[in-house]
Design a protein around this motif. Structure first.
Motif, short mmCIF file in Angstrom:
data_model
loop_
_atom_site.label_atom_id
_atom_site.label_comp_id
_atom_site.label_asym_id
_atom_site.label_seq_id
_atom_site.Cartn_x
_atom_site.Cartn_y
_atom_site.Cartn_z
N ALA A 113 0.81 -1.22 0.00
CA ALA A 113 0.00 0.00 0.00
C ALA A 113 0.84 1.27 0.00
O ALA A 113 0.32 2.36 -0.28
CB ALA A 113 -0.93 0.01 1.21
N LEU A 114 2.14 1.16 0.26
CA LEU A 114 3.00 2.34 0.27
C LEU A 114 3.33 2.83 -1.13
O LEU A 114 3.79 3.97 -1.29
CB LEU A 114 4.31 2.03 1.01
N GLY A 152 0.10 -2.03 -7.48
CA GLY A 152 0.69 -3.34 -7.27
C GLY A 152 1.94 -3.56 -8.09
O GLY A 152 2.88 -4.24 -7.63
N ARG A 153 1.99 -3.00 -9.28
CA ARG A 153 3.17 -3.18 -10.12
C ARG A 153 4.40 -2.54 -9.49
O ARG A 153 5.48 -3.15 -9.44
CB ARG A 153 2.92 -2.59 -11.51
N ASP A 154 4.25 -1.30 -9.01
CA ASP A 154 5.37 -0.64 -8.34
C ASP A 154 5.75 -1.38 -7.06
O ASP A 154 6.94 -1.47 -6.71
CB ASP A 154 5.03 0.81 -8.03
N ALA A 155 4.77 -1.88 -6.34
CA ALA A 155 5.03 -2.61 -5.10
C ALA A 155 5.84 -3.88 -5.40
O ALA A 155 6.76 -4.24 -4.65
CB ALA A 155 3.73 -2.95 -4.39
N GLU A 156 5.50 -4.57 -6.47
CA GLU A 156 6.24 -5.78 -6.84
C GLU A 156 7.68 -5.43 -7.21
O GLU A 156 8.61 -6.21 -6.93
CB GLU A 156 5.55 -6.49 -7.99
N LYS A 157 7.88 -4.28 -7.85
CA LYS A 157 9.24 -3.86 -8.19
C LYS A 157 10.04 -3.61 -6.91
O LYS A 157 11.22 -3.97 -6.82
CB LYS A 157 9.21 -2.60 -9.04
N ALA A 158 9.41 -2.98 -5.93
CA ALA A 158 10.09 -2.73 -4.66
C ALA A 158 10.41 -4.05 -3.96
O ALA A 158 11.52 -4.24 -3.43
CB ALA A 158 9.22 -1.86 -3.76
N TYR A 159 9.46 -4.96 -3.96
CA TYR A 159 9.69 -6.27 -3.36
C TYR A 159 10.83 -7.00 -4.08
O TYR A 159 11.65 -7.68 -3.45
CB TYR A 159 8.42 -7.11 -3.40
N GLY A 160 10.87 -6.85 -5.40
CA GLY A 160 11.93 -7.47 -6.18
C GLY A 160 13.31 -6.98 -5.77
O GLY A 160 14.29 -7.75 -5.76
N LEU A 161 13.41 -5.70 -5.41
CA LEU A 161 14.69 -5.17 -4.93
C LEU A 161 15.08 -5.81 -3.60
O LEU A 161 16.25 -6.16 -3.39
CB LEU A 161 14.59 -3.65 -4.76
N LEU A 162 14.10 -5.96 -2.71
CA LEU A 162 14.38 -6.63 -1.44
C LEU A 162 14.87 -8.05 -1.68
O LEU A 162 15.86 -8.50 -1.08
CB LEU A 162 13.13 -6.65 -0.56
N LYS A 163 14.19 -8.75 -2.56
CA LYS A 163 14.54 -10.15 -2.82
C LYS A 163 15.90 -10.27 -3.48
O LYS A 163 16.70 -11.16 -3.14
CB LYS A 163 13.46 -10.78 -3.71
#
Length: 264
Positions: free
Chosen positions: A213-214, A218-229
């Motif tokens: 939600a930040l 959802g697409r941008d959120a997945e990109k951010a999650y991808g950086l974490l991963k």
């Protein structure tokens, strides 16, 4: 009765100036009271603890900013009612300043229930920027993640939002560890991490999470999650016995690695 002798000696302007800064409410308790007197107030006390304990408090020249347990901020104006009362606008709270030093602020808030009442005490620890690389919890660079984007963000903007959150949570943990708090609540954190004694893990991506939600969508959120991963295991986990300091060190290292690898 005010327990800080210096309060009576200060001018109102001196007190206002000393109040200003970044704080963490590390403990919510009560003044001494009989158990039978506190019993009917337990529900109210529990709500106060859930609202204030382990949360950030920022007192500015005009604004009184508090966080809830999920990191959401509430801003109100305030004024000092000399010598020792803080009145907040738009809210029902009238705080008494019980003590005020360079590092500790104790506020009292009266709570009532029919024929009985008690004074809740909020113990606050000052976040001195000189101890934390020149930043406190109100620093703009650590709060970029709070403002929801109005349009899709570039990879660099997504990375910047993510590193802002990592560094905020790292500083929050360091501050809480240096206060007299004896615990912290992982539900406060938006990051999709699991916390262990001696390590951290990465949860699966959840499009309905507070983390997702930040971001703009959802697409941008997945990109951010991808950086974490992608960078989660780039650096060794800090070998620090204090697990809160280790969590903070891991977050700072991860923020630095992402920043080094995602740029224009």
């Amino acid at each position: 009765m005010n327990t800080d002798r210096d309060l009576q000696a200060r001018t109102p302007r001196q007190t206002e100036k000393k109040l200003q800064g970044s704080w963490v409410v590390y403990k919510v308790g009560t003044r001494e009271a009989a158990e039978d007197r506190l019993k009917p107030l337990q529900d109210t006390l529990s709500r106060l603890r859930n609202r204030f304990e382990l949360t950030a408090l920022t007192i500015g020249p005009r604004l009184f900013i508090t966080e809830d347990s999920t990191g959401k901020q509430q801003q109100r104006t305030w004024q000092l009612l000399p010598p020792d009362m803080i009145e907040t606008k738009g809210g029902a709270e009238l705080f008494e300043i019980v003590s005020l030093s360079d590092s500790i602020l104790t506020l009292s808030l009266r709570i009532d229930n029919k024929r009985t009442h008690a004074d809740a005490l909020l113990a606050c620890y000052r976040v001195d920027p000189e101890r934390y690389e020149g930043k406190d919890l109100a620093h703009a660079s650590l709060n970029q993640w709070r403002q929801h984007p109005q349009q899709p963000e570039t990879p660099v903007q997504i990375a910047s939002r993510l590193t802002s959150l990592l560094r905020y949570d790292a500083l929050y943990l360091e501050v809480l560890n240096n206060s007299n708090s004896d615990y912290f609540n992982t539900r406060r954190f938006h990051l999709p991490f699991s916390y262990y004694n001696g390590g951290m893990g990465l949860k699966d991506f959840d499009p309905a999470s507070q983390f997702a939600a930040l971001f703009y969508d959802g697409r941008d959120a997945e990109k951010a999650y991808g950086l974490l991963k992608e960078y989660f295991n780039t650096r060794p986990y800090p070998r620090i016995e204090n697990y809160m300091q280790a969590y903070a060190g891991f977050m700072k290292n991860l923020a630095e690695v992402i920043e080094l690898n995602v740029h224009e």
